[in-house]
Design an enzyme around this catalytic site. Structure first.
Site, short mmCIF file in Angstrom:
data_model
loop_
_atom_site.label_atom_id
_atom_site.label_comp_id
_atom_site.label_asym_id
_atom_site.label_seq_id
_atom_site.Cartn_x
_atom_site.Cartn_y
_atom_site.Cartn_z
N ASP A 1 0.86 -1.18 0.00
CA ASP A 1 0.00 0.00 0.00
C ASP A 1 0.89 1.24 0.00
O ASP A 1 1.98 1.21 0.56
CB ASP A 1 -0.90 0.01 1.24
CG ASP A 1 -2.13 0.87 1.06
OD1 ASP A 1 -3.23 0.31 0.90
OD2 ASP A 1 -2.00 2.12 1.08
N ASP B 1 4.32 2.08 -4.29
CA ASP B 1 3.63 2.98 -5.21
C ASP B 1 3.49 2.25 -6.53
O ASP B 1 4.48 2.05 -7.24
CB ASP B 1 4.44 4.27 -5.38
CG ASP B 1 3.83 5.24 -6.37
OD1 ASP B 1 2.81 4.90 -7.03
OD2 ASP B 1 4.38 6.34 -6.51
N VAL B 2 2.27 1.84 -6.88
CA VAL B 2 2.07 1.04 -8.09
C VAL B 2 2.36 1.82 -9.37
O VAL B 2 2.47 1.22 -10.44
CB VAL B 2 0.66 0.42 -8.15
CG1 VAL B 2 0.44 -0.54 -6.98
CG2 VAL B 2 -0.44 1.48 -8.22
N TYR C 1 -12.13 7.20 -14.75
CA TYR C 1 -12.27 5.96 -13.99
C TYR C 1 -12.79 4.83 -14.89
O TYR C 1 -12.20 3.75 -14.95
CB TYR C 1 -13.20 6.16 -12.79
CG TYR C 1 -13.41 4.90 -11.99
CD1 TYR C 1 -12.46 4.50 -11.06
CD2 TYR C 1 -14.54 4.10 -12.16
CE1 TYR C 1 -12.64 3.34 -10.32
CE2 TYR C 1 -14.73 2.95 -11.44
CZ TYR C 1 -13.77 2.56 -10.52
OH TYR C 1 -13.96 1.41 -9.80
N LYS D 1 -10.67 1.45 -16.11
CA LYS D 1 -11.12 0.09 -15.79
C LYS D 1 -11.40 -0.71 -17.07
O LYS D 1 -11.20 -1.92 -17.10
CB LYS D 1 -12.34 0.13 -14.87
CG LYS D 1 -12.03 0.69 -13.48
CD LYS D 1 -10.92 -0.09 -12.80
CE LYS D 1 -10.65 0.38 -11.38
NZ LYS D 1 -9.72 -0.48 -10.65
#
Length: 167
Positions: free
Chosen positions: A36, A62-63, A157, A161
């Site tokens: 996370d 940090d993705v 968003y 997705k």
């Protein structure tokens, strides 16, 4: 104990769905890397898993940063010996995400970085480790918004997705 002797990374594992998933994976026997961006949230989830008798490692990650994704995978292998799965769950929805004329470019870019590029980087980092372990599983979190949009404008968003579904 369907995940006995398996190690799984959960991105966004510090809160909400990520935390619930990390706890479930642990109850099913997995060693869980709770990744996370908020180190305190990751630790809180990992501590809850340990208190319940599971094995967990909190990792600040940090993705959106490739080196950070590789570091979370390296931490999994170092702590637990192998990596068998990743749940690319980290995601955001910006409050100013509206339609194409209103959504600020910065909000679009940040949404894509976390929700889509973050999934790509998680896969990119995890696949070699899973191959070293003899295989594994990848679960990428998308949303119904990818298919049907949203009742309120959330262009970035829904688009991000949709990209996860395609990935």
């Amino acid at each position: 104990m369907r995940l006995k002797d398996r190690t799984v990374i959960v991105t966004g594992g510090g809160r909400n769905l990520g935390r619930a998933s990390a706890e479930l994976f642990a109850r099913e026997g997995a060693a869980v890397v709770v990744a996370d961006r908020n180190a305190a949230d990751a630790k809180e989830t990992a501590d809850a898993i340990a208190k319940a008798g599971g094995r967990a490692l909190p990792v600040e990650a940090d993705v959106t940063d490739e080196a950070s994704c590789h570091a979370m995978v390296a931490a999994a292998e170092k702590e637990f010996g192998a990596l068998h799965g990743i749940f690319n769950n980290a995601g955001i929805m910006m409050p100013d995400d509206e339609g194409p004329e209103e959504t600020p470019l910065a909000s679009w870019d940040k949404t894509m970085a976390v929700n889509l590029t973050g999934v790509f980087l998680g896969c990119r980092a995890a696949i070699p480790a899973m191959l070293r372990a003899g295989g594994g599983a990848i679960v990428n979190m998308a949303s119904m918004a990818a298919f049907v949009g949203s009742a309120t404008p959330q262009l970035a968003y829904a688009t991000s997705k949709g990209g996860v579904v395609a990935l």
